[in-house]
Design a protein around this motif. Structure first.
Motif, PDB file in Angstrom:
ATOM      1  N   THR A   1      33.380  44.211  26.289  1.00 17.72           N
ATOM      2  CA  THR A   1      34.763  44.667  26.437  1.00 17.72           C
ATOM      3  C   THR A   1      35.605  44.250  25.245  1.00 17.72           C
TER       4      THR A   1
ATOM      5  N   GLY B   1      34.860  51.039  28.234  1.00 19.22           N
ATOM      6  CA  GLY B   1      35.980  50.683  29.088  1.00 19.22           C
ATOM      7  C   GLY B   1      36.975  49.782  28.375  1.00 19.22           C
TER       8      GLY B   1
ATOM      9  N   ARG C   1      41.018  50.660  27.775  1.00 21.13           N
ATOM     10  CA  ARG C   1      42.052  49.771  28.300  1.00 21.13           C
ATOM     11  C   ARG C   1      42.891  49.180  27.169  1.00 21.13           C
TER      12      ARG C   1
ATOM     13  N   THR D   1      44.150  52.625  38.457  1.00 21.67           N
ATOM     14  CA  THR D   1      44.428  53.003  37.068  1.00 21.67           C
ATOM     15  C   THR D   1      44.694  54.506  36.962  1.00 21.67           C
TER      16      THR D   1
ATOM     17  N   VAL E   1      38.925  44.212  36.795  1.00 21.54           N
ATOM     18  CA  VAL E   1      37.645  44.316  36.084  1.00 21.54           C
ATOM     19  C   VAL E   1      37.129  42.965  35.588  1.00 21.54           C
TER      20      VAL E   1
ATOM     21  N   ILE F   1      35.984  52.562  34.624  1.00 27.46           N
ATOM     22  CA  ILE F   1      35.902  51.576  35.703  1.00 27.46           C
ATOM     23  C   ILE F   1      35.033  52.116  36.845  1.00 27.46           C
TER      24      ILE F   1
ATOM     25  N   ALA G   1      40.145  55.712  31.251  1.00 26.40           N
ATOM     26  CA  ALA G   1      39.973  54.312  31.652  1.00 26.40           C
ATOM     27  C   ALA G   1      39.518  54.219  33.102  1.00 26.40           C
ATOM     28  N   SER G   2      40.069  55.087  33.942  1.00 27.64           N
ATOM     29  CA  SER G   2      39.659  55.121  35.346  1.00 27.64           C
ATOM     30  C   SER G   2      38.189  55.511  35.482  1.00 27.64           C
TER      31      SER G   2
ATOM     32  N   ALA H   1      43.249  47.536  36.169  1.00 25.58           N
ATOM     33  CA  ALA H   1      42.480  46.987  35.054  1.00 25.58           C
ATOM     34  C   ALA H   1      42.230  45.495  35.226  1.00 25.58           C
TER      35      ALA H   1
ATOM     36  N   HIS I   1      45.350  51.709  25.965  1.00 27.07           N
ATOM     37  CA  HIS I   1      46.430  51.899  26.921  1.00 27.07           C
ATOM     38  C   HIS I   1      47.451  50.772  26.823  1.00 27.07           C
TER      39      HIS I   1
ATOM     40  N   PHE J   1      48.752  50.323  36.395  1.00 29.39           N
ATOM     41  CA  PHE J   1      47.548  50.348  35.571  1.00 29.39           C
ATOM     42  C   PHE J   1      46.968  48.938  35.411  1.00 29.39           C
ATOM     43  N   ARG J   2      47.839  47.957  35.197  1.00 31.88           N
ATOM     44  CA  ARG J   2      47.362  46.590  34.966  1.00 31.88           C
ATOM     45  C   ARG J   2      46.739  45.981  36.213  1.00 31.88           C
TER      46      ARG J   2
END
Length: 472
Positions: A314, A371, A375, A449, A288, A349, A345-346, A285, A378, A281-282
């Protein structure tokens, strides 16, 4: 009859106050990691170096930061977490002053390595200092406070770095850490109670050497791949060497009695998933913060200042998440949040992939805000769950392993996004990145993600229930 001669037990500070103090130190480190990038052109002119070569000022810091993290748990146990945390802040602050006084590239790189050593001890040891003083039901609140610096640092770094460089000097991006560090030292000394030192087994020197060498090679490769900073083939060779050393290091740690990284912790589902799914995931993310400023400046024609103000959405989303985290986790549970929030989150993005110059600024701002909210939720969920079932005697090892797993994806996310951009530019026959290339970068980030969702679905249904149902 009460014995008046018995002194009352000292009252511990509010965990949120302790978390805010630790988070302030972590914010200093995370901010520093991004303000330097903005100041690199001015640093190159001042020191008489090629701007591309100046990238080593960032790479050296990140390599040192990552290499020394596995040692942090043992050092905290041996010398006391509070003492080590204060020493880390002092080291980071002193190194910042030395960076600002550097008269050449070699001096700057040496100071940045020292800064990385201080930063490596600040992140996991600061977290350990809190985890050993809080109850399970306080974990969510404390983790929320600790998550914020990691989100805000990369967002505030570019505008702060640009402002300080333009108004004062590139040296000011380092000097700003001095008053923050001194204040942090005072607050830690006065407010946060000490933890007793212990006599842990001797450190796994062979394991630390293997892990450090593997991480150094990987970080160097991730930071230089495709950027023209080193001769052709060097970055690729370091990547291969890093992967080989990683295999050797993992095999050693699995067999060692007191390993540098304790992979036996991966047998705990609530620790394993935040590590494995969290890394994936990171990475997605992490692309971005790299792609958004480029999209706004190169694709939309926005100035650096305009880009910074729009990207700040953000950060607002991250703040909006703070009061919602406990409600979401209490209402839906950790597993459902990790699964469905990865999907959300996906999608956020992927929405960035649709950005075009004709979009109203307000629409771009809202997409980035939403977004940031997903994130942030998460990251808070991952960071809280990771320590939910870790025994007290394993907390030092857990913070070392988890902090290492957090550090690598930051560089890898930028490397992946950069590689996607370059591939897309080459396939499109262009000489520089355009909107279709940024679209490809965002879509790859979205897919990464999203791929964290099925991994989270393997968690037990009631995982982490004691954290949100506990009572003070």
């Amino acid at each position: 009859m009460r014995d008046d001669s018995t002194p009352p037990e000292p009252k511990l500070p509010d965990p949120r106050v302790m978390a805010a103090i630790v988070a302030s130190a972590l914010f200093m480190q995370n901010l520093d990691g991004t303000v330097v990038a903005t100041a690199l052109p001015a640093m190159a002119r001042s020191l008489g170096e090629d701007p591309l070569v100046m990238g080593v000022a960032i790479t050296s810091y990140l390599v040192a930061l990552t290499v020394f993290i596995p040692l942090s748990g043992w050092v905290a146990d041996r010398f006391g977490a509070k003492q080590v945390f204060m020493g880390a802040i002092a080291t980071f602050t002193l190194a910042s002053a030395l960076c600002g006084l550097s008269g050449g590239l070699a001096e700057l790189v040496a100071a940045r390595v020292l800064q990385g050593l201080g930063g490596a001890m600040m992140v996991p040891v600061g977290r350990l200092l809190l985890l050993r003083r809080i109850r399970k039901e306080e974990l969510l609140s404390v983790t929320t406070w600790l998550t914020m610096p990691g989100l805000l640092g990369p967002l505030l770094g570019p505008p702060v770095g640009g402002l300080l460089t333009d108004l004062i000097s590139w040296r000011a991006v380092f000097w700003i850490n001095i008053p923050v560090g001194l204040l942090g030292l005072l607050l830690v000394w006065r407010i946060i109670p000490a933890l007793p030192a212990s006599l842990p087994p001797p450190p796994d020197l062979r394991g630390l050497t293997l892990v450090g060498a593997a991480l150094a090679c990987l970080m160097f490769a991730f930071e230089t791949l495709g950027r023209g900073l080193v001769p052709g083939g060097v970055a690729e060779g370091m990547l291969v060497l890093g992967l080989v050393l990683t295999v050797i290091a993992v095999r050693h740690c699995l067999r060692a009695r007191n390993p540098a990284l304790d992979f036996s912790l991966m047998a705990i589902p609530s620790f394993r998933v935040p590590n494995v799914a969290g890394v994936i995931f990171r990475v997605g993310a992490g692309a971005v913060p790299f792609l958004v400023p480029l999209t706004l400046q190169l694709g939309f024609g926005a100035s650096a200042a305009q880009s910074g103000m729009i990207s700040f959405a953000t950060a607002l989303g991250a703040f909006a998440m703070k009061p919602m985290a406990k409600f979401a986790l209490g209402r839906f549970g950790f597993r459902n949040v990790l699964v469905w929030n990865a999907v959300c989150a996906s999608a956020a993005i992927a929405a960035c992939a649709a950005f075009r110059p004709g979009w109203p600024t307000a629409a771009v701002f809202m997409v980035l805000l939403v977004g940031g909210l997903f994130r942030s939720l998460h990251f808070t969920t991952l960071n809280t769950l990771a320590y939910a079932d870790v025994p007290q005697e394993k907390l030092s090892a857990a913070t070392s392993l988890y902090s290492t797993a957090q550090q690598l994806p930051q560089a890898l996310g930028v490397a992946v996004a950069s590689a996607v951009l370059q591939t897309s530019v080459a396939l499109g026959g262009r000489t520089m990145a355009a909107m279709p290339d940024f679209t490809a970068g965002f879509l790859v980030g979205a897919l990464l993600t999203l791929s964290a969702a099925p991994l989270a679905a393997r968690l037990p249904k009631d995982v982490g229930a004691g954290i949100v149902r506990g009572r003070r």
